[in-house]
Design a protein around this motif. Structure first.
Motif, PDB file in Angstrom:
ATOM      1  N   VAL A 467      30.097  46.821  36.789  1.00  0.00           N
ATOM      2  CA  VAL A 467      31.431  47.298  36.441  1.00  0.00           C
ATOM      3  C   VAL A 467      32.348  46.808  37.546  1.00  0.00           C
ATOM      4  O   VAL A 467      32.281  47.285  38.684  1.00  0.00           O
ATOM      5  CB  VAL A 467      31.483  48.835  36.327  1.00  0.00           C
ATOM      6  CG1 VAL A 467      32.909  49.283  36.023  1.00  0.00           C
ATOM      7  CG2 VAL A 467      30.528  49.331  35.244  1.00  0.00           C
ATOM      8  N   CYS A 468      33.175  45.833  37.226  1.00  0.00           N
ATOM      9  CA  CYS A 468      34.014  45.191  38.234  1.00  0.00           C
ATOM     10  C   CYS A 468      35.480  45.527  37.997  1.00  0.00           C
ATOM     11  O   CYS A 468      36.026  45.247  36.924  1.00  0.00           O
ATOM     12  CB  CYS A 468      33.825  43.676  38.214  1.00  0.00           C
ATOM     13  SG  CYS A 468      32.165  43.152  38.649  1.00  0.00           S
ATOM     14  N   LEU A 469      36.092  46.116  39.012  1.00  0.00           N
ATOM     15  CA  LEU A 469      37.527  46.370  38.976  1.00  0.00           C
ATOM     16  C   LEU A 469      38.241  45.199  39.651  1.00  0.00           C
ATOM     17  O   LEU A 469      37.614  44.161  39.909  1.00  0.00           O
ATOM     18  CB  LEU A 469      37.830  47.706  39.650  1.00  0.00           C
ATOM     19  CG  LEU A 469      37.239  48.932  38.930  1.00  0.00           C
ATOM     20  CD1 LEU A 469      35.904  49.339  39.569  1.00  0.00           C
ATOM     21  CD2 LEU A 469      38.197  50.103  38.945  1.00  0.00           C
ATOM     22  N   ARG A 470      39.520  45.364  39.953  1.00  0.00           N
ATOM     23  CA  ARG A 470      40.283  44.245  40.495  1.00  0.00           C
ATOM     24  C   ARG A 470      39.687  43.761  41.820  1.00  0.00           C
ATOM     25  O   ARG A 470      39.405  44.545  42.721  1.00  0.00           O
ATOM     26  CB  ARG A 470      41.743  44.648  40.708  1.00  0.00           C
ATOM     27  CG  ARG A 470      42.634  43.486  41.148  1.00  0.00           C
ATOM     28  CD  ARG A 470      44.092  43.886  41.192  1.00  0.00           C
ATOM     29  NE  ARG A 470      44.377  44.872  42.229  1.00  0.00           N
ATOM     30  CZ  ARG A 470      44.670  46.140  41.989  1.00  0.00           C
ATOM     31  NH1 ARG A 470      44.712  46.577  40.744  1.00  0.00           N
ATOM     32  NH2 ARG A 470      44.921  46.977  42.963  1.00  0.00           N
ATOM     33  N   LYS A 500      45.137  48.920  37.826  1.00  0.00           N
ATOM     34  CA  LYS A 500      44.366  49.998  38.440  1.00  0.00           C
ATOM     35  C   LYS A 500      43.659  50.809  37.347  1.00  0.00           C
ATOM     36  O   LYS A 500      44.264  51.198  36.352  1.00  0.00           O
ATOM     37  CB  LYS A 500      45.283  50.911  39.248  1.00  0.00           C
ATOM     38  CG  LYS A 500      44.534  51.976  40.037  1.00  0.00           C
ATOM     39  CD  LYS A 500      45.456  52.735  40.958  1.00  0.00           C
ATOM     40  CE  LYS A 500      44.698  53.753  41.773  1.00  0.00           C
ATOM     41  NZ  LYS A 500      45.574  54.499  42.714  1.00  0.00           N
ATOM     42  N   GLY A 501      42.367  51.031  37.534  1.00  0.00           N
ATOM     43  CA  GLY A 501      41.592  51.774  36.554  1.00  0.00           C
ATOM     44  C   GLY A 501      41.073  50.934  35.418  1.00  0.00           C
ATOM     45  O   GLY A 501      40.370  51.446  34.537  1.00  0.00           O
ATOM     46  N   GLU A 502      41.382  49.636  35.435  1.00  0.00           N
ATOM     47  CA  GLU A 502      40.890  48.736  34.404  1.00  0.00           C
ATOM     48  C   GLU A 502      39.698  47.964  34.964  1.00  0.00           C
ATOM     49  O   GLU A 502      39.682  47.608  36.151  1.00  0.00           O
ATOM     50  CB  GLU A 502      41.989  47.772  33.970  1.00  0.00           C
ATOM     51  CG  GLU A 502      41.702  47.037  32.672  1.00  0.00           C
ATOM     52  CD  GLU A 502      42.851  46.146  32.263  1.00  0.00           C
ATOM     53  OE1 GLU A 502      42.829  45.659  31.118  1.00  0.00           O
ATOM     54  OE2 GLU A 502      43.766  45.923  33.078  1.00  0.00           O
ATOM     55  N   ALA A 503      38.697  47.719  34.139  1.00  0.00           N
ATOM     56  CA  ALA A 503      37.464  47.108  34.630  1.00  0.00           C
ATOM     57  C   ALA A 503      36.904  46.124  33.621  1.00  0.00           C
ATOM     58  O   ALA A 503      37.231  46.157  32.432  1.00  0.00           O
ATOM     59  CB  ALA A 503      36.427  48.184  34.946  1.00  0.00           C
ATOM     60  N   VAL A 504      36.050  45.252  34.128  1.00  0.00           N
ATOM     61  CA  VAL A 504      35.242  44.366  33.297  1.00  0.00           C
ATOM     62  C   VAL A 504      33.794  44.803  33.451  1.00  0.00           C
ATOM     63  O   VAL A 504      33.300  44.935  34.570  1.00  0.00           O
ATOM     64  CB  VAL A 504      35.401  42.893  33.717  1.00  0.00           C
ATOM     65  CG1 VAL A 504      34.378  42.028  33.003  1.00  0.00           C
ATOM     66  CG2 VAL A 504      36.807  42.396  33.432  1.00  0.00           C
ATOM     67  N   VAL A 514      32.929  43.002  28.469  1.00  0.00           N
ATOM     68  CA  VAL A 514      34.052  43.719  27.869  1.00  0.00           C
ATOM     69  C   VAL A 514      35.044  44.144  28.947  1.00  0.00           C
ATOM     70  O   VAL A 514      34.670  44.541  30.047  1.00  0.00           O
ATOM     71  CB  VAL A 514      33.545  44.955  27.082  1.00  0.00           C
ATOM     72  CG1 VAL A 514      32.758  45.902  27.973  1.00  0.00           C
ATOM     73  CG2 VAL A 514      34.678  45.698  26.415  1.00  0.00           C
ATOM     74  N   ARG A 515      36.310  44.011  28.604  1.00  0.00           N
ATOM     75  CA  ARG A 515      37.388  44.484  29.471  1.00  0.00           C
ATOM     76  C   ARG A 515      37.865  45.817  28.910  1.00  0.00           C
ATOM     77  O   ARG A 515      38.223  45.912  27.734  1.00  0.00           O
ATOM     78  CB  ARG A 515      38.526  43.467  29.499  1.00  0.00           C
ATOM     79  CG  ARG A 515      39.702  43.849  30.389  1.00  0.00           C
ATOM     80  CD  ARG A 515      40.685  42.688  30.478  1.00  0.00           C
ATOM     81  NE  ARG A 515      41.864  43.026  31.272  1.00  0.00           N
ATOM     82  CZ  ARG A 515      42.790  42.149  31.647  1.00  0.00           C
ATOM     83  NH1 ARG A 515      42.659  40.873  31.299  1.00  0.00           N
ATOM     84  NH2 ARG A 515      43.823  42.528  32.357  1.00  0.00           N
ATOM     85  N   PHE A 516      37.856  46.851  29.740  1.00  0.00           N
ATOM     86  CA  PHE A 516      38.206  48.178  29.240  1.00  0.00           C
ATOM     87  C   PHE A 516      38.927  48.989  30.307  1.00  0.00           C
ATOM     88  O   PHE A 516      38.914  48.648  31.496  1.00  0.00           O
ATOM     89  CB  PHE A 516      36.944  48.916  28.776  1.00  0.00           C
ATOM     90  CG  PHE A 516      36.042  49.384  29.888  1.00  0.00           C
ATOM     91  CD1 PHE A 516      35.996  50.717  30.261  1.00  0.00           C
ATOM     92  CD2 PHE A 516      35.221  48.489  30.567  1.00  0.00           C
ATOM     93  CE1 PHE A 516      35.159  51.154  31.276  1.00  0.00           C
ATOM     94  CE2 PHE A 516      34.382  48.917  31.588  1.00  0.00           C
ATOM     95  CZ  PHE A 516      34.359  50.254  31.939  1.00  0.00           C
ATOM     96  N   ARG A 517      39.548  50.065  29.847  1.00  0.00           N
ATOM     97  CA  ARG A 517      40.219  50.991  30.757  1.00  0.00           C
ATOM     98  C   ARG A 517      39.337  52.221  30.910  1.00  0.00           C
ATOM     99  O   ARG A 517      38.977  52.882  29.947  1.00  0.00           O
ATOM    100  CB  ARG A 517      41.602  51.386  30.220  1.00  0.00           C
ATOM    101  CG  ARG A 517      42.381  52.285  31.172  1.00  0.00           C
ATOM    102  CD  ARG A 517      43.838  52.387  30.766  1.00  0.00           C
ATOM    103  NE  ARG A 517      44.507  51.093  30.858  1.00  0.00           N
ATOM    104  CZ  ARG A 517      44.944  50.574  31.998  1.00  0.00           C
ATOM    105  NH1 ARG A 517      44.773  51.230  33.139  1.00  0.00           N
ATOM    106  NH2 ARG A 517      45.552  49.414  32.004  1.00  0.00           N
ATOM    107  N   VAL A 518      38.999  52.512  32.172  1.00  0.00           N
ATOM    108  CA  VAL A 518      38.090  53.616  32.473  1.00  0.00           C
ATOM    109  C   VAL A 518      38.782  54.947  32.155  1.00  0.00           C
ATOM    110  O   VAL A 518      39.970  55.132  32.454  1.00  0.00           O
ATOM    111  CB  VAL A 518      37.671  53.578  33.957  1.00  0.00           C
ATOM    112  CG1 VAL A 518      36.726  54.733  34.289  1.00  0.00           C
ATOM    113  CG2 VAL A 518      37.023  52.236  34.292  1.00  0.00           C
TER     114      VAL A 518
END
Length: 556
Positions: A467-470, A500-504, A514-518
């Motif tokens: 789970v990778c954030l910015r 912020k709070g968005e992850a791959v 998948v790119r998603f918002r936690v």
């Protein structure tokens, strides 16, 4: 056959093939496809859908005969065709295949040829994929491109095959960890999660009237400071004790290590005769007296013969060991390690292990170990001890497969470094042991770091889910891309543009990259950003005397 293929595609896309076609493949390789999108005039898709076609991160379906391949847009660009007209091109990454019943499977067993049709993948088709994968009650967020579609993780894959949560400072790692643990406890109330809290973000606090509560349910969490749980010196492995008291650069280090080995075996045997344990090794988790160890070292350090006229081979060889031991014993910050109050016998070990894994009283699904007050020079040693005890718990547990554990290592780069540095060697060895062998005994590992480039490559390579954030640092970006499969590297091009709070997410816990918002944690951890603009516009005072008192007492 064509009728069956058309029917399966209609089920996957939710509309007729004639209405969903948007383009044709013009180039196919083993790891990516290139397609030309139809012009608005030539396309069978409604004009309203043409405006957003080809957005990076969106999904298409490649149809050829009875094969339906799900692809994701990695790049979108325009070129001029032979007539000088603008042609909309997309670079596609193949993700997997859609079955006749709309089910999704990873990998591509049969590649299309150039000229295959490209079709839109609508919201219903994607929802069917994500709702049919993983645990329906383990929801962690929503797709960025389709906010109504939830992202559910495969809990067994995420917790059992190791995971990594990576992102720069301020990207939302602590909130992501909190959200994931909260979701896990809601879905699996009998979880057994151990969380190394390096900055006091996840535990209960009450200092000088400032109260902070754990973000996890009160009836599901137990929070311990190091001085409350205690990790006593006698539980250190021999190599860990040597790291603590022996200077590897000392010319007498080999003599010191040999003497300590034989002495510790003798002291363990003497202190535990009443247990009738049989064979005892230098690493046996058995109590011995620190006073007796120091006494033995002092005697060896001044050992003489012939009424003091001749010095023994050990005379004067332990000066540095004694200095180090005395400095640790005289500093109350190390009392949890060197002067335990409750863990003072071998019989106290079961209580420590029960508290560690949540079997103490009361029982807990989450054990938060607050290491924020542990001196930085022994943090790697304490982390090594926690990792080793977690592993040993299930290694010796004949029912380990019925009692899986999950260890979350916050700020992993601080004690599981990529480089082989002596001070971190034991912590690195302990966590690498879990990463390589823990799955066999039901011990999962999650590393959380803002500097993935500085984390052990062995540990990260064993993670099956990311789970990778910015991530903005070029070294970190390159390091993470090198750790993931080729088919997913295009997805990671978005790492610098994540909000912020968005992850791959990618790996075995999700059906596809998948790119998603936690999901926002409720309540959040004790790590919200400080509003400088607001705080510097209001007057505030600080009781400096009390601050210094807390410093002296090591309370925070």
């Amino acid at each position: 056959m064509l009728d069956e293929a058309g029917a399966s595609e209609q089920q996957a896309t939710g509309e007729s093939p004639q209405r969903s076609r948007v383009g044709l493949l013009i180039d196919v390789t083993g790891d990516h496809f290139t397609a030309r999108l139809d012009s608005v005039k030539d396309s069978d898709a409604p004009a309203s859908h043409q405006r957003s076609l080809g957005q990076v991160g969106s999904y298409f379906l490649v149809r050829e005969g009875d094969a339906n391949i799900l692809v994701m847009v990695e790049r979108s660009y325009r070129i001029a065709d032979k007539q000088g007209r603008a042609a909309h091109m997309v670079h596609l990454t193949p993700l997997g295949e859609m079955g006749s019943k709309g089910d999704f499977s990873r990998g591509v067993s049969r590649y299309p040829i150039s000229g295959a049709e490209l079709h839109r993948m609508d919201e219903d088709g994607l929802r069917a994929i994500f709702s049919g994968y993983g645990d329906k009650d383990f929801k962690v967020g929503n797709l960025t491109s389709f906010e109504s579609i939830g992202v559910h993780l495969d809990a067994s894959a995420f917790f059992g095959r190791h995971a990594a949560i990576l992102g720069q400072s301020g990207a939302g790692k602590s909130w992501t960890v909190t959200s994931l643990v909260q979701a896990a406890v809601r879905a699996m109330p009998n979880a057994h999660i151990i969380l190394l809290d390096m900055h006091g973000e996840y535990g209960d606090k009450d200092v000088d009237g400032v109260v902070a509560h754990s973000p996890f349910p009160a009836d599901k969490v137990r929070c311990f400071r190091a001085d409350q749980l205690e990790f006593p010196y006698w539980l250190l492995a021999f190599s860990e004790l040597c790291e603590l008291v022996v200077n590897s650069g000392d010319e007498h280090a080999s003599i010191q290590i040999s003497f300590l080995r034989s002495t510790m075996i003798r002291l363990r045997e003497e202190a535990n005769k009443h247990l009738d344990l049989g064979h005892i090794t230098v690493d046996s988790p058995l109590y011995y007296s620190m006073d007796d160890l120091i006494k033995a070292v002092k005697e060896a350090n001044r050992e003489t013969s012939d009424f003091g006229k001749k010095k023994s081979a050990l005379y004067g060889k332990f000066d540095q060991v004694l200095v180090r031991l005395n400095s640790l014993l005289n500093d109350n910050r190390y009392d949890f390690l060197m002067r335990p109050k409750t863990r003072t016998s071998t019989e106290s070990l079961p209580g420590l292990m029960q508290d560690l894994v949540g079997l103490g009283s009361p029982r807990a699904s989450v054990t938060v170990l607050d290491l924020s007050s542990v001196p930085f020079d022994v943090v790697p040693l304490v982390a090594a001890q926690i990792g080793r005890l977690t592993y040993e718990f299930n290694y010796w547990n004949p029912r380990c497969r019925e009692f899986p554990l999950f260890l979350i290592c916050e700020e992993a780069h601080e004690y599981i470094p990529r480089e082989d540095i002596p001070r971190f060697r034991e912590a690195r060895r302990s966590m690498e042991r879990i990463s390589k062998n823990g799955r066999k005994y039901g011990v999962g590992l999650c590393v959380v770091s803002q500097r993935p480039h500085d984390v052990s490559e062995t540990v990260l390579a064993q993670c099956s889910s990311y789970v990778c954030l910015r991530i903005s640092n070029p070294d970190d970006q390159d390091y993470v891309r090198a750790m993931v499969p080729d088919a997913a590297r295009g997805t990671f091009a978005a790492l610098t543009s994540l909000s912020k709070g968005e992850a791959v997410a990618l790996g075995e816990a999700v059906p596809m990259p998948v790119r998603f918002r936690v999901d926002l944690p409720d309540p959040p951890p004790n790590s919200t950003d400080i509003n400088y603009s607001e705080k510097w516009r209001t007057d505030a005072t600080v009781d400096v005397a009390r601050l210094v008192h807390n410093w002296h007492k090591q309370e925070r």
